[in-house]
Motif scaffolding. Structure first.
Motif, mmCIF file in Angstrom:
data_model
loop_
_atom_site.group_PDB
_atom_site.id
_atom_site.type_symbol
_atom_site.label_atom_id
_atom_site.label_comp_id
_atom_site.label_asym_id
_atom_site.label_seq_id
_atom_site.Cartn_x
_atom_site.Cartn_y
_atom_site.Cartn_z
ATOM 1 N N ASP A 1 0.727 -1.244 -0.018
ATOM 2 C CA ASP A 1 -0.055 0.037 -0.096
ATOM 3 C C ASP A 1 0.834 1.343 -0.198
ATOM 4 O O ASP A 1 0.574 2.160 -0.825
ATOM 5 N N ALA A 2 2.011 1.237 0.806
ATOM 6 C CA ALA A 2 2.871 2.314 0.691
ATOM 7 C C ALA A 2 3.676 2.485 -0.496
ATOM 8 O O ALA A 2 3.718 3.685 -0.969
ATOM 9 N N TYR A 3 3.962 1.615 -1.239
ATOM 10 C CA TYR A 3 4.638 1.353 -2.466
ATOM 11 C C TYR A 3 3.511 2.045 -3.435
ATOM 12 O O TYR A 3 3.984 2.796 -4.225
ATOM 13 N N VAL A 4 2.336 1.619 -3.414
ATOM 14 C CA VAL A 4 1.418 2.044 -4.429
ATOM 15 C C VAL A 4 1.373 3.850 -4.193
ATOM 16 O O VAL A 4 1.089 4.519 -5.387
ATOM 17 N N GLY A 5 1.321 4.298 -3.065
ATOM 18 C CA GLY A 5 1.191 5.568 -2.657
ATOM 19 C C GLY A 5 2.238 6.518 -3.366
ATOM 20 O O GLY A 5 2.115 7.573 -3.975
ATOM 21 N N ARG A 6 3.417 5.914 -3.447
ATOM 22 C CA ARG A 6 4.648 6.544 -4.233
ATOM 23 C C ARG A 6 4.413 6.759 -5.651
ATOM 24 O O ARG A 6 4.734 7.634 -6.127
ATOM 25 N N LEU A 7 4.155 5.505 -6.071
ATOM 26 C CA LEU A 7 3.778 5.597 -7.567
ATOM 27 C C LEU A 7 2.638 6.533 -7.924
ATOM 28 O O LEU A 7 2.575 6.993 -8.976
ATOM 29 N N CYS A 8 1.520 6.499 -7.169
ATOM 30 C CA CYS A 8 0.391 7.437 -7.409
ATOM 31 C C CYS A 8 1.008 9.130 -7.502
ATOM 32 O O CYS A 8 0.649 9.853 -8.132
ATOM 33 N N GLU A 9 1.969 9.282 -6.465
ATOM 34 C CA GLU A 9 2.524 10.628 -6.635
ATOM 35 C C GLU A 9 3.360 10.980 -7.710
ATOM 36 O O GLU A 9 3.451 11.971 -8.098
ATOM 37 N N PRO B 1 1.355 9.684 0.529
ATOM 38 C CA PRO B 1 0.179 10.079 0.797
ATOM 39 C C PRO B 1 -0.509 9.381 1.980
ATOM 40 O O PRO B 1 -0.201 8.345 2.189
ATOM 41 N N ALA B 2 -1.314 9.860 2.708
ATOM 42 C CA ALA B 2 -2.160 9.256 3.937
ATOM 43 C C ALA B 2 -2.877 8.191 3.497
ATOM 44 O O ALA B 2 -3.552 8.398 2.171
ATOM 45 N N ARG B 3 -3.038 7.102 4.014
ATOM 46 C CA ARG B 3 -3.772 5.881 3.688
ATOM 47 C C ARG B 3 -5.007 5.478 4.459
ATOM 48 O O ARG B 3 -4.586 5.518 5.976
ATOM 49 N N SER B 4 -6.045 5.067 4.295
ATOM 50 C CA SER B 4 -6.958 4.350 4.966
ATOM 51 C C SER B 4 -7.791 3.529 4.052
ATOM 52 O O SER B 4 -7.924 3.647 2.990
ATOM 53 N N TYR B 5 -8.461 2.623 4.912
ATOM 54 C CA TYR B 5 -9.258 1.510 4.562
ATOM 55 C C TYR B 5 -10.632 2.109 4.481
ATOM 56 O O TYR B 5 -11.236 2.365 5.531
ATOM 57 N N ALA B 6 -11.562 1.872 3.486
ATOM 58 C CA ALA B 6 -13.051 2.112 3.528
ATOM 59 C C ALA B 6 -13.653 0.798 4.484
ATOM 60 O O ALA B 6 -13.140 -0.031 4.321
ATOM 61 N N ARG B 7 -14.665 1.478 5.411
ATOM 62 C CA ARG B 7 -15.397 0.642 6.117
ATOM 63 C C ARG B 7 -16.618 -0.168 5.169
ATOM 64 O O ARG B 7 -17.424 0.726 4.665
ATOM 65 N N PHE B 8 -16.906 -1.429 5.041
ATOM 66 C CA PHE B 8 -17.778 -2.091 4.572
ATOM 67 C C PHE B 8 -18.742 -2.617 5.328
ATOM 68 O O PHE B 8 -18.526 -3.220 6.246
ATOM 69 N N GLN B 9 -19.977 -2.617 5.129
ATOM 70 C CA GLN B 9 -21.198 -3.174 5.913
ATOM 71 C C GLN B 9 -22.154 -3.737 5.031
ATOM 72 O O GLN B 9 -22.404 -3.416 4.040
ATOM 73 N N SER B 10 -22.299 -5.273 5.460
ATOM 74 C CA SER B 10 -22.947 -6.149 4.444
ATOM 75 C C SER B 10 -24.141 -6.204 5.087
ATOM 76 O O SER B 10 -24.601 -6.722 6.405
ATOM 77 N N ASN B 11 -25.312 -6.295 4.576
ATOM 78 C CA ASN B 11 -26.606 -6.694 4.628
ATOM 79 C C ASN B 11 -27.197 -7.262 3.440
ATOM 80 O O ASN B 11 -26.611 -7.710 2.556
ATOM 81 N N ARG B 12 -28.764 -7.194 3.347
ATOM 82 C CA ARG B 12 -29.180 -7.517 1.847
ATOM 83 C C ARG B 12 -28.565 -6.774 0.942
ATOM 84 O O ARG B 12 -28.683 -7.213 -0.407
ATOM 85 N N THR B 13 -28.547 -5.505 1.075
ATOM 86 C CA THR B 13 -28.078 -4.739 0.092
ATOM 87 C C THR B 13 -26.595 -4.279 0.168
ATOM 88 O O THR B 13 -26.577 -3.828 1.618
ATOM 89 N N SER B 14 -25.534 -4.303 -0.374
ATOM 90 C CA SER B 14 -24.151 -3.709 0.182
ATOM 91 C C SER B 14 -24.203 -2.286 0.147
ATOM 92 O O SER B 14 -24.659 -1.498 -0.521
#
Length: 260
Positions: free
Chosen positions: A218-226, A243-256
């Motif tokens: 993930d850190a490597y990809v950040g360097r390439l993005c810049e 660049p700062a990195r964060s993961y999106a939070r996913f919630q699963s139910n009948r509809t994602s």
């Protein structure tokens, strides 16, 4: 998957790989010049002037994914991009319990970039998955050293000259760059917010790096993005530690539902 031209010859007289597939060497991104594509057959006569109901569509789908037919037969080409061709073996990856391949994902990237939605055109740009896929090979990830003076295998000096896979003029006008990425048999998306210099990782299986190697990737990809931003945007200033990195939070139910 639009725009496409469906090709249904009785028998294919040629067996060539999709032209324009990228080639890489020494961990540096460098696309080969697009060869002159083989001429595609016109739409098969049986498809002309017919109404495609459910029965006809099912027959066509069955023919497309038939494992008894030539896997290298070219079945679709992207309008205006003669090098973007899908073969039968590409469509096989859309079968249930199969892993979609990068050729199909690249087709979808072009489709999203060409979409009529004004919001998408204002905010988002999809980047060819092959760029990150081949630069961040295992040996390159292993040798990556992060820090104020990072050490890593980067992009080719000629990167950005070929706009088939990264159009720097178009990309410079968008707020978010989307990078589909496949690793360990799993696809996710790096969403790079250019002005804010941050990356949101949209991964349905993970809400944090699964191990040190993934964190390093993930850190490597950040360097390439810049690096790409520096090529596309005059005066872009890299961050000292990526660049700062964060993961999106996913919630699963009948509809994602996804929350960022």
């Amino acid at each position: 998957m639009q725009p496409l031209q469906t090709v249904l010859p009785n028998k294919s007289s040629y067996h060539t790989p999709s032209p324009g597939r990228p080639s890489f060497s020494l961990g540096l991104t460098q696309f080969e010049k697009t060869p002159t594509p083989s001429p595609l057959h016109s739409i098969h006569p049986t498809l002309k002037n017919i109404k495609l109901g459910e029965t006809k569509e099912e027959q066509i789908r069955t023919w497309i994914v038939s494992s008894s037919l030539d896997e290298n037969q070219e079945l679709a080409k992207y309008e205006g991009r003669e090098y973007m061709v899908l073969q039968r073996k590409d469509f096989w990856t859309l079968k249930p319990h199969s892993w979609v391949n990068s050729c199909v994902i690249q087709w979808m990237c072009y489709s999203f970039n060409d979409i009529d939605s004004s919001r998408f055109k204002r905010d988002f740009y999809c980047v060819c998955p092959g760029i990150l896929e081949f630069v961040t090979r295992d040996n390159n990830v292993a040798s990556f050293i992060d820090g104020v003076t990072p050490i890593y295998a980067g992009l080719s000096p000629s990167f950005g000259e070929d706009n088939r896979f990264f159009d720097k003029i178009v990309a410079a006008k968008r707020n978010w760059w989307l990078f589909p990425y496949c690793w360990r048999g799993h696809w996710w998306v790096y969403a790079f917010e250019v002005n804010a210099k941050r990356i949101v990782i949209l991964d349905s299986l993970h809400s944090a790096p699964e191990d040190d190697k993934r964190d390093k990737l993930d850190a490597y990809v950040g360097r390439l993005c810049e690096d790409m931003a520096s090529i596309a945007i005059l005066g872009f200033v890299r961050t000292p530690y990526g660049p700062a990195r964060s993961y999106a939070r996913f919630q699963s139910n009948r509809t994602s539902e996804m929350k960022i």
